[in-house]
Design a protein around this motif. Sequence first.
Motif, PDB file in Angstrom:
ATOM      1  N   ALA A   1     -18.829   8.575  33.730  1.00 58.51           N
ATOM      2  CA  ALA A   1     -18.785   7.583  32.653  1.00 58.51           C
ATOM      3  C   ALA A   1     -19.177   8.171  31.303  1.00 58.51           C
ATOM      4  O   ALA A   1     -19.128   7.475  30.288  1.00 58.51           O
ATOM      5  N   GLY A   2     -19.588   9.436  31.288  1.00 59.23           N
ATOM      6  CA  GLY A   2     -20.007  10.075  30.042  1.00 59.23           C
ATOM      7  C   GLY A   2     -21.292   9.471  29.487  1.00 59.23           C
ATOM      8  O   GLY A   2     -21.491   9.416  28.274  1.00 59.23           O
TER       9      GLY A   2
ATOM     10  N   ALA B   1     -30.400   9.425  32.299  1.00 59.63           N
ATOM     11  CA  ALA B   1     -31.559   8.554  32.116  1.00 59.63           C
ATOM     12  C   ALA B   1     -31.133   7.100  31.924  1.00 59.63           C
ATOM     13  O   ALA B   1     -31.737   6.183  32.498  1.00 59.63           O
ATOM     14  N   ASP B   2     -30.086   6.864  31.144  1.00 62.91           N
ATOM     15  CA  ASP B   2     -29.616   5.497  30.906  1.00 62.91           C
ATOM     16  C   ASP B   2     -29.062   4.877  32.187  1.00 62.91           C
ATOM     17  O   ASP B   2     -29.334   3.718  32.500  1.00 62.91           O
ATOM     18  N   HIS B   3     -28.276   5.647  32.928  1.00 68.90           N
ATOM     19  CA  HIS B   3     -27.687   5.112  34.154  1.00 68.90           C
ATOM     20  C   HIS B   3     -28.778   4.856  35.200  1.00 68.90           C
ATOM     21  O   HIS B   3     -28.734   3.857  35.927  1.00 68.90           O
ATOM     22  N   THR B   4     -29.771   5.730  35.254  1.00 68.44           N
ATOM     23  CA  THR B   4     -30.891   5.541  36.181  1.00 68.44           C
ATOM     24  C   THR B   4     -31.628   4.245  35.861  1.00 68.44           C
ATOM     25  O   THR B   4     -31.904   3.441  36.761  1.00 68.44           O
ATOM     26  N   ARG B   5     -31.942   4.034  34.586  1.00 68.40           N
ATOM     27  CA  ARG B   5     -32.632   2.790  34.213  1.00 68.40           C
ATOM     28  C   ARG B   5     -31.762   1.578  34.543  1.00 68.40           C
ATOM     29  O   ARG B   5     -32.271   0.558  34.999  1.00 68.40           O
ATOM     30  N   HIS B   6     -30.450   1.684  34.307  1.00 69.08           N
ATOM     31  CA  HIS B   6     -29.556   0.574  34.634  1.00 69.08           C
ATOM     32  C   HIS B   6     -29.618   0.258  36.128  1.00 69.08           C
ATOM     33  O   HIS B   6     -29.740  -0.911  36.529  1.00 69.08           O
ATOM     34  N   LEU B   7     -29.541   1.273  36.968  1.00 68.52           N
ATOM     35  CA  LEU B   7     -29.547   1.029  38.406  1.00 68.52           C
ATOM     36  C   LEU B   7     -30.878   0.454  38.883  1.00 68.52           C
ATOM     37  O   LEU B   7     -30.913  -0.385  39.788  1.00 68.52           O
ATOM     38  N   ILE B   8     -31.971   0.852  38.265  1.00 68.75           N
ATOM     39  CA  ILE B   8     -33.273   0.288  38.637  1.00 68.75           C
ATOM     40  C   ILE B   8     -33.370  -1.164  38.178  1.00 68.75           C
ATOM     41  O   ILE B   8     -33.846  -2.026  38.919  1.00 68.75           O
TER      42      ILE B   8
ATOM     43  N   ALA C   1     -26.661   0.931  25.831  1.00 71.76           N
ATOM     44  CA  ALA C   1     -25.421   0.185  25.588  1.00 71.76           C
ATOM     45  C   ALA C   1     -24.995  -0.597  26.824  1.00 71.76           C
ATOM     46  O   ALA C   1     -25.336  -0.244  27.955  1.00 71.76           O
ATOM     47  N   ASN C   2     -24.216  -1.632  26.599  1.00 71.85           N
ATOM     48  CA  ASN C   2     -23.679  -2.468  27.663  1.00 71.85           C
ATOM     49  C   ASN C   2     -22.908  -1.587  28.659  1.00 71.85           C
ATOM     50  O   ASN C   2     -21.880  -1.013  28.324  1.00 71.85           O
ATOM     51  N   PRO C   3     -23.381  -1.486  29.906  1.00 74.32           N
ATOM     52  CA  PRO C   3     -22.712  -0.625  30.875  1.00 74.32           C
ATOM     53  C   PRO C   3     -21.395  -1.193  31.382  1.00 74.32           C
ATOM     54  O   PRO C   3     -20.613  -0.486  32.013  1.00 74.32           O
ATOM     55  N   TYR C   4     -21.131  -2.463  31.090  1.00 76.85           N
ATOM     56  CA  TYR C   4     -19.901  -3.094  31.555  1.00 76.85           C
ATOM     57  C   TYR C   4     -18.812  -3.086  30.493  1.00 76.85           C
ATOM     58  O   TYR C   4     -17.702  -3.517  30.748  1.00 76.85           O
ATOM     59  N   MET C   5     -19.122  -2.576  29.324  1.00 77.57           N
ATOM     60  CA  MET C   5     -18.156  -2.488  28.226  1.00 77.57           C
ATOM     61  C   MET C   5     -17.276  -1.259  28.448  1.00 77.57           C
ATOM     62  O   MET C   5     -17.768  -0.154  28.569  1.00 77.57           O
TER      63      MET C   5
END
Length: 170
Positions: free
Chosen positions: A114-115, A119-126, A161-165
């Motif tokens: 997803a580029g 760290a951002d993706h980890t926080r999102h998944l938590i 940022a919005n991960p679903y955008m």
Amino acid sequence: MTLDITIEDSRWQDAGLDALAGEAVAAVLAHFSLDPEECEISLLACDDLRIAELNAEFREKDKATNVLSWPAEDLAAEEDGSAPLPPEADFTGEIALGDIAISYDTCAREAAEAGKPLADHTRHLIVHGLLHLLGYDHIRDRDAALMEGIEVLVLGKMGIANPYMIEDAS
């Protein structure tokens, strides 16, 4: 807050999981006005092999996934799109929320694809996993919209940022 982290894959330590998890959990608890000193959460930081074993055992899906959650109690709303029940403290004053497992391999691969920063993706998944502990889900359409809306709001407060955008590549 009792955030018990078990790191089975040392890459999570190198990625700074303790700080990332603490930030994500604190943001979710603040969103729901839950006292962090009363809440209890366990986080298993593992790899694809381990999470695939857990996924097979608990969900009968023989494959790796990014995050799994085991709520301490079922707080889910009966009506699609309704807020779950709030968690309640036990007789000791603690709110046991449950357990989360996160796989480094899948998380890192998804972030790279997803580029996005790991760290951002980890926080999102938590955040996502913790919302499951709080009774949110994404199986029914309106439940999914409610859960994703809260994720976007909480992540936005952390500067993510919005991960679903979906960004337009043109």
